[in-house]
Structures are given as C-alpha cells and as structure tokens.
Design a protein around this motif. Sequence first.
Motif, PDB file in Angstrom:
ATOM      1  N   ASP A 189       0.811  -1.211   0.000  1.00 49.00           N
ATOM      2  CA  ASP A 189       0.000   0.000   0.000  1.00 49.00           C
ATOM      3  C   ASP A 189       0.850   1.270   0.000  1.00 49.00           C
ATOM      4  O   ASP A 189       0.502   2.262  -0.647  1.00 49.00           O
ATOM      5  N   ALA A 203       2.178   1.767  -3.457  1.00 49.01           N
ATOM      6  CA  ALA A 203       1.078   2.143  -4.342  1.00 49.01           C
ATOM      7  C   ALA A 203       0.735   3.615  -4.181  1.00 49.01           C
ATOM      8  O   ALA A 203       0.491   4.331  -5.168  1.00 49.01           O
ATOM      9  N   ALA A 204       0.721   4.097  -2.937  1.00 48.32           N
ATOM     10  CA  ALA A 204       0.427   5.505  -2.687  1.00 48.32           C
ATOM     11  C   ALA A 204       1.492   6.406  -3.294  1.00 48.32           C
ATOM     12  O   ALA A 204       1.192   7.494  -3.802  1.00 48.32           O
ATOM     13  N   GLY A 236       0.877   6.415  -7.168  1.00 43.23           N
ATOM     14  CA  GLY A 236      -0.317   7.171  -7.539  1.00 43.23           C
ATOM     15  C   GLY A 236      -1.022   6.597  -8.747  1.00 43.23           C
ATOM     16  O   GLY A 236      -1.520   5.467  -8.722  1.00 43.23           O
ATOM     17  N   ALA A 241      -3.107   3.128  -9.592  1.00 47.38           N
ATOM     18  CA  ALA A 241      -4.552   3.214  -9.834  1.00 47.38           C
ATOM     19  C   ALA A 241      -4.922   2.497 -11.128  1.00 47.38           C
ATOM     20  O   ALA A 241      -5.938   1.802 -11.204  1.00 47.38           O
ATOM     21  N   TYR A 280      -4.866  -1.264 -10.481  1.00 46.82           N
ATOM     22  CA  TYR A 280      -6.078  -1.682  -9.774  1.00 46.82           C
ATOM     23  C   TYR A 280      -7.281  -1.668 -10.708  1.00 46.82           C
ATOM     24  O   TYR A 280      -8.134  -2.559 -10.653  1.00 46.82           O
ATOM     25  N   ARG A 298     -10.674   1.181  -4.834  1.00 46.81           N
ATOM     26  CA  ARG A 298      -9.278   1.456  -4.482  1.00 46.81           C
ATOM     27  C   ARG A 298      -8.587   2.256  -5.577  1.00 46.81           C
ATOM     28  O   ARG A 298      -7.770   3.139  -5.291  1.00 46.81           O
ATOM     29  N   ARG A 357      -9.642   5.916  -5.277  1.00 45.01           N
ATOM     30  CA  ARG A 357      -9.009   6.630  -4.175  1.00 45.01           C
ATOM     31  C   ARG A 357      -7.584   7.053  -4.502  1.00 45.01           C
ATOM     32  O   ARG A 357      -7.096   8.064  -3.983  1.00 45.01           O
ATOM     33  N   LEU A 358      -6.900   6.300  -5.365  1.00 46.92           N
ATOM     34  CA  LEU A 358      -5.543   6.677  -5.767  1.00 46.92           C
ATOM     35  C   LEU A 358      -5.530   7.657  -6.943  1.00 46.92           C
ATOM     36  O   LEU A 358      -4.551   8.360  -7.151  1.00 46.92           O
ATOM     37  N   ASP A 359      -6.623   7.693  -7.690  1.00 51.62           N
ATOM     38  CA  ASP A 359      -6.704   8.533  -8.892  1.00 51.62           C
ATOM     39  C   ASP A 359      -7.259   9.908  -8.514  1.00 51.62           C
ATOM     40  O   ASP A 359      -8.411  10.229  -8.787  1.00 51.62           O
TER      41      ASP A 359
END
Length: 269
Positions: free
Chosen positions: A151, A154-155, A158, A162, A165, A187, A190-192
């Motif tokens: 995670d 992944a953050a 970005g 995304a 996912y 999910r 939330r990253l996009d």
Amino acid sequence: MKAELRGLPKDLAEVVAGHLVTAGMLIDDDPELAYRHAEAARRRAARLPVVREAAAETAYAAGHWDIALSEFRALRRMTGTDDFLPVMADCERALGRPQAAIKIAKEARHKQLEPALAIEMLIVEAGARADLGQQPEARRLLHQAILDLDDRRAAQLGLPAARLYYAYADVLEQTDRPADARQWFDRAARLDAEGDTDADERRDLLDGMSITFDDSDEDGSDEDGSDGSDSVEGESGEDESDEGESDEADEDEADEGESDESGSGQTRG
C-alpha cells in the motif's frame, strides 16, 4: 528540444519548433491536427529524436496505430532506450495482434523498466491475454503484480497503481466477480486524485446507481430537493421509487443494498 534543434539552420529550426509546440498544445483536444503538425515537422527534420517522438505520440493519440508503431520503433533505434516497449505492445494489440504484444512483453521482462512503465507493460500484456480469451491468465498476471505492490508503494506511485487496480477490477468484472471488482474500482478511484480514469463511475455502476440532473425546471428547486430535479436512478435509467412508496421506504431499501426496480446492477454477496 532546443538542444536538438541547434543542429538545424535557424529558419528551419524555427519552423520545426513551431510545429512541435503546436502539436503539443493540440494533442489532447484535437489529436488529428496535432499529428499533422508533428508530421510536418518530421518531413523537415526526420533525423531528430524529439521530432520522431512527437510524430509517434500524436499518431498514437489520433489512433494511427500502424504509424505510431513504426515511429516508436524508429525512435527506439535512434535512442537505444527500452521505454517505448509498453506503447509499442499496445499498438500491436490495437492492430489486432495480441500475440505480438505478448512477445514484446516477454522481451520487456529482461529490461530494467522504471516501475510506472513496468506496470503499463503488464497491463498491456494482461489485455492481450484477455483478447485471446485467456482471462484467468490475465487475472493472474495483474493479481501477482498487486501482491508485489504494498500500500505504501502504491500511494507513492499514484496513477500507475490506480491503473493497475483498475485493470484488475475490469478483468474481475469480465469474469463475473462484481463484488471483488467493485472493491478494486474503489481502491483505484481513491488513488486517482485527478480523475484520469473513470474508476469512480465504474464503482457506482456496480452499486447500481447513477446521478442525473434535470435542467428542465427553470424555476429552481426547493431547499430539500423535493421537486425531483436531482434523481437517483438504477442502471436501467428508470426512477427507483415505486408508486405509493414513501421516501423513507426507499431509504430503507437502499440500506439493504437493493434498488426498487432492478437488482441486475447490484453488488451481490
């Protein structure tokens, strides 16, 4: 760009630069016109990598997959970089040659692509597998990539994460796993942060809901919205509320995860 253009006569450099700058300004709104400007630059300075890259990217944006593939191949020979392998594979896939795309993906495994490009390459490979009817393999490839991506990483990535996912969610939906697909679309959304994908819309569709706005009432609405100008509809586009049922009943049913008229778009168990 300036460094490469220094090798041209001044007048020619100004013309080529003008076409390149215009192509860059137009590529999002009018990719076909952007491609024509990039092509005009290519006719005048085909030996410059920056010119060939502009021609490749605008051809890709305009959907001229064969031209884009040819330009990316030339650009790779000129620069010696492997960064163009994912987009080359995507062109092959767009041309209806998924096997060729998979071949490029196998070559890319032996290259040191940066993380964002490695993710793009994997997404293209999974798409090619799906084109061949190999959805389980496509799902396996994407799932393994997600397992390799914690995670925190992944953050940091970005949008590339995304997109990973999103691709995984898309395959899950294609293989009749809507509940799992909904989770991964969420999910991805939330990253996009910039909304480059439509992950939030895909998630809402799996929830069986869409928001519509009726602009026909010019007098405006009451503060509580009771005039019905904003309505929540199911995938069929019909008003969810049944005749004779109160707003409270609608809310109770919504809490149970089901729409009034159609359960086809609902996320099940």
